[in-house]
Design an enzyme around this catalytic site. Structure first.
Site, PDB file in Angstrom:
ATOM      1  N   ASP A  49       0.843  -1.195   0.000  1.00 27.85           N
ATOM      2  CA  ASP A  49       0.000   0.000   0.000  1.00 27.85           C
ATOM      3  C   ASP A  49       0.881   1.248   0.000  1.00 27.85           C
ATOM      4  OD1 ASP A  49      -2.973   1.093   0.798  1.00 27.85           O
ATOM      5  OD2 ASP A  49      -1.391   2.309   1.712  1.00 27.85           O
ATOM      6  N   TYR A  54       2.988   9.917  -0.640  1.00 23.51           N
ATOM      7  CA  TYR A  54       4.112   9.411   0.144  1.00 23.51           C
ATOM      8  C   TYR A  54       5.456   9.708  -0.513  1.00 23.51           C
ATOM      9  CZ  TYR A  54       0.390   6.590   2.295  1.00 23.51           C
ATOM     10  OH  TYR A  54      -0.770   6.161   2.906  1.00 23.51           O
ATOM     11  N   LYS A  83      -2.888   5.847  -4.442  1.00 22.45           N
ATOM     12  CA  LYS A  83      -4.009   6.750  -4.142  1.00 22.45           C
ATOM     13  C   LYS A  83      -3.913   8.078  -4.892  1.00 22.45           C
ATOM     14  CE  LYS A  83      -3.759   4.838   0.521  1.00 22.45           C
ATOM     15  NZ  LYS A  83      -2.332   4.434   0.493  1.00 22.45           N
ATOM     16  N   HIS A 116      -7.675   9.496  -1.911  1.00 22.21           N
ATOM     17  CA  HIS A 116      -6.945   9.508  -0.635  1.00 22.21           C
ATOM     18  C   HIS A 116      -7.731  10.164   0.497  1.00 22.21           C
ATOM     19  CE1 HIS A 116      -2.582   9.264   0.988  1.00 22.21           C
ATOM     20  NE2 HIS A 116      -3.450   9.073   1.958  1.00 22.21           N
TER      21      HIS A 116
END
Length: 324
Positions: A49, A54, A83, A116
């Site tokens: 994930d 990120y 996401k 997200h």
């Protein structure tokens, strides 16, 4: 409706299988996450994930590529999630950012693409994932239309860029809004969920509507600090779950780690868990959650740790923008 669970996987409402255990990559620095992913695959994980936000998708992709090449395994045996960032919540943004994520990951498709958060932000550029103004406040996009965004998410399935679609950090009200117009209903809602913040009402709603719940921060947030809490309004009890005496007693009883107890508790509720770690020992230990079961006494004790909304470690309700 109870979801179908088989071979440590759960069936989504579109027929695809999702592993109940995954490796979370949030806050994982780029030079560590590549090796962590390879090690996780070696330990039996098949679910990763990540997210555009990120800023480690390229390293995640290298970890996947390296392991597939090393082992001769097939891409279709893996379950990869990423996401849509908040700065992509506009017309044309869904396809644009999904294609950018796929390029970074080095993949032709992802298995699951999530919105997200239900809140859009106005970034200055594609790297400005958390834009703030001169006062340090997030720059919200109040024109964000969740219905329009979901229609674009559905197109990503039609284009073959993702197999399944879902949401993250959505409330019951927001999920109802999406389901009312969806031709492809959300397969997953990824939310914070752990022993201090069990989200019983949301979990029940998702079960009734055939939506699988993925729990981020399933161990609380042991890496959080009091400085971070000033911006997220989290509860320190969630950061210290691994030291909770009830959890420790149950872990001693089963001769497993406190983390394994917390993960197993959610898995037995048919909740997918994605503990984050780059530490090989923790990755390996966290992955061993299918060799034991909790009894009714264990589960009753863990149920009592729930603090309701006060037990959250993150607080998206404090984010800017209207809660649509």
């Amino acid at each position: 409706m109870a979801p179908i669970v088989k071979d440590n996987c759960i069936f989504l409402n579109d027929g695809h299988r999702m592993p109940l255990l995954g490796l979370g990559c949030s806050r994982s620095v780029a030079d560590e996450v590549e090796k962590a992913i390879e090690f996780a695959f070696d330990c039996g994980y098949r679910h990763i994930d990540t997210a555009y936000n990120y800023k480690n998708e390229e390293e995640v992709g290298r970890g996947i590529k390296n392991w597939l090449k090393k082992t001769g395994s097939k891409r279709e045996d893996l379950f990869i999630v990423t996401k849509l960032p908040m700065i992509g919540m506009y017309q044309g943004g869904v396809e644009k950012f999904l294609r950018m994520s796929l390029k970074k990951l080095g993949l032709g498709y992802v298995d699951l693409y999530l919105v997200h958060t239900p809140i859009g932000l106005k970034g200055k550029n594609d790297d400005d994932t958390f834009p703030v103004d001169e006062n340090g406040k997030f720059v919200a996009d109040d024109s964000t239309d969740l219905i329009a965004i979901w229609k674009e998410m559905e197109k990503m399935v039609d284009l073959g860029l993702t197999k399944s679609i879902g949401v993250s950090n959505f409330s019951i009200k927001q999920m109802r809004k999406i389901k009312a117009i969806a031709q492809i209903p959300p397969a997953v809602n990824q939310v914070e969920m752990n022993a201090t913040f069990q989200q019983k009402e949301l979990l029940e709603f998702c079960r009734e509507n055939d939506i699988v719940v993925t729990a981020y921060a399933p161990l609380g947030s042991p890496g959080k600090t009091t400085v971070l809490s000033k911006t997220t309004h989290g509860n320190p009890a969630a950061w210290q779950l691994l030291q909770n005496p009830v959890v420790k007693l149950i872990s001693d009883k089963h001769n497993v780690s406190p983390a394994q107890v917390l993960l197993r508790y959610l898995i037995e509720k048919e909740v997918v868990v994605i503990p984050k770690s780059v530490n090989p020992e923790r990755i390996k230990t966290n992955g061993d959650v299918f060799s034991f079961s909790l009894d009714e006494t264990d589960k009753a004790a863990l149920l009592l740790l729930d603090l309701g909304d006060e037990g959250r470690s993150y607080c998206f309700s404090s984010c800017p923008g209207k809660q649509r």
